[in-house]
Enzyme design. Sequence first.
Site, PDB file in Angstrom:
ATOM      1  N   SER A 179       0.833  -1.196   0.000  1.00  0.00           N
ATOM      2  CA  SER A 179       0.000   0.000   0.000  1.00  0.00           C
ATOM      3  C   SER A 179       0.876   1.257   0.000  1.00  0.00           C
ATOM      4  O   SER A 179       1.659   1.458  -0.923  1.00  0.00           O
ATOM      5  CB  SER A 179      -0.961  -0.044   1.190  1.00  0.00           C
ATOM      6  OG  SER A 179      -1.986   0.894   1.056  1.00  0.00           O
ATOM      7  N   ASP A 276     -10.213  -3.988  -4.432  1.00  0.00           N
ATOM      8  CA  ASP A 276      -9.365  -2.957  -3.843  1.00  0.00           C
ATOM      9  C   ASP A 276      -9.453  -1.715  -4.717  1.00  0.00           C
ATOM     10  O   ASP A 276      -9.273  -1.810  -5.939  1.00  0.00           O
ATOM     11  CB  ASP A 276      -7.913  -3.450  -3.780  1.00  0.00           C
ATOM     12  CG  ASP A 276      -6.973  -2.502  -3.062  1.00  0.00           C
ATOM     13  OD1 ASP A 276      -7.360  -1.350  -2.782  1.00  0.00           O
ATOM     14  OD2 ASP A 276      -5.833  -2.905  -2.770  1.00  0.00           O
ATOM     15  N   HIS A 306      -8.174  -5.176   0.008  1.00  0.00           N
ATOM     16  CA  HIS A 306      -7.001  -4.411   0.422  1.00  0.00           C
ATOM     17  C   HIS A 306      -6.530  -4.897   1.790  1.00  0.00           C
ATOM     18  O   HIS A 306      -7.335  -5.131   2.699  1.00  0.00           O
ATOM     19  CB  HIS A 306      -7.322  -2.923   0.490  1.00  0.00           C
ATOM     20  CG  HIS A 306      -6.136  -2.055   0.701  1.00  0.00           C
ATOM     21  ND1 HIS A 306      -5.290  -1.702  -0.327  1.00  0.00           N
ATOM     22  CD2 HIS A 306      -5.628  -1.469   1.819  1.00  0.00           C
ATOM     23  CE1 HIS A 306      -4.320  -0.931   0.149  1.00  0.00           C
ATOM     24  NE2 HIS A 306      -4.500  -0.791   1.452  1.00  0.00           N
TER      25      HIS A 306
END
Length: 337
Positions: A179, A276, A306
């Site tokens: 991320s 996501d 995610h």
Amino acid sequence: MTPAPENESPAVDEAYAADEPHPEAQAVLDALEAMGAPSIADLSPEDAREQMGDLLAVDSSIEVASVDDRRIDGSRGDIPIRIYDPADEPNDGDPEPRPPICYFHGGGWVLGDLESADPTCRKLATETGSPVVSVDYRLAPEHPFPAALEDCSAALEWVAENAGDFGGDPERLVLAGDSAGGNLAAGTTLLTRYRDGPSVAYQVLVYPVTGDATETAAYEENGEGYVLTTEESEWFRDHYFEREIDAANVFAAPRLTNDGLLSELPPATILTAGFDPLRDDGAAYADRLEAAGVPVSYRNYPGMIHGFFGMLERPADLSVAHEAHADVAADLRDALE
């Protein structure tokens, strides 16, 4: 099943969501809904950190031979790091040093620390057999862009200089992150090449932020109900970037980099999740790298959400997360051994 966008971009064509989340991922979503926790976007950074710490508080059952907490010099003070070594002895009796993995945690540049990344780093170490160096970079909004990037760059330089002390091969450095950490890994890879700094042999980018995700289909499709919401994404960006122009800096948005610099980057593994909002962002960067001639292993997990890469411990222990770590380890072996 959500169809892939119609274009000539191979990775984006593979970036799609399954008909519904994987049952294990759905169980996580159901549990989060049952908790009734407020959205991060409705909290202060301090309260959001406390909530995340409570949510991720777990003693990892993933064993490694040694865990060593240290502090290294950064440009604005000490940077805490944690070194995981799966080998009982240096090199485990093998004189051949191993590729060291420098890992940057996720959390939108605002949340996360060594503890939140602990299961992921333990798993990476055991799957790859390599030492993993987790980096506790400075967080926004107290330290906005480019503070985190500067800390990650300093950590890379330290690993390059000291890898031999913990069985690592400085000629086979790996940068990895998930991320926001994937964004920092990509940005640090660019920055060290631009500055002619330590050479990176491979980059592992797990659902990374690479540009303006709001312009992608996945951002709208998956903006609610799948862990990371579009409102929370905007909250993270607002805290990280003091100035709007910073969001267009190529070291913050690697997808904006020119082909000349991209072509000089090392091979990459890029992972995305079907449900996501960042799915198409990561896929688009895979396409940019491939178009520039960089070897890319792009892997999309259609039923995942995610954060799945770090869901390795009960009560959120996803089989696909373990498979994804095995996939990353296989890519690293193929590229670096």
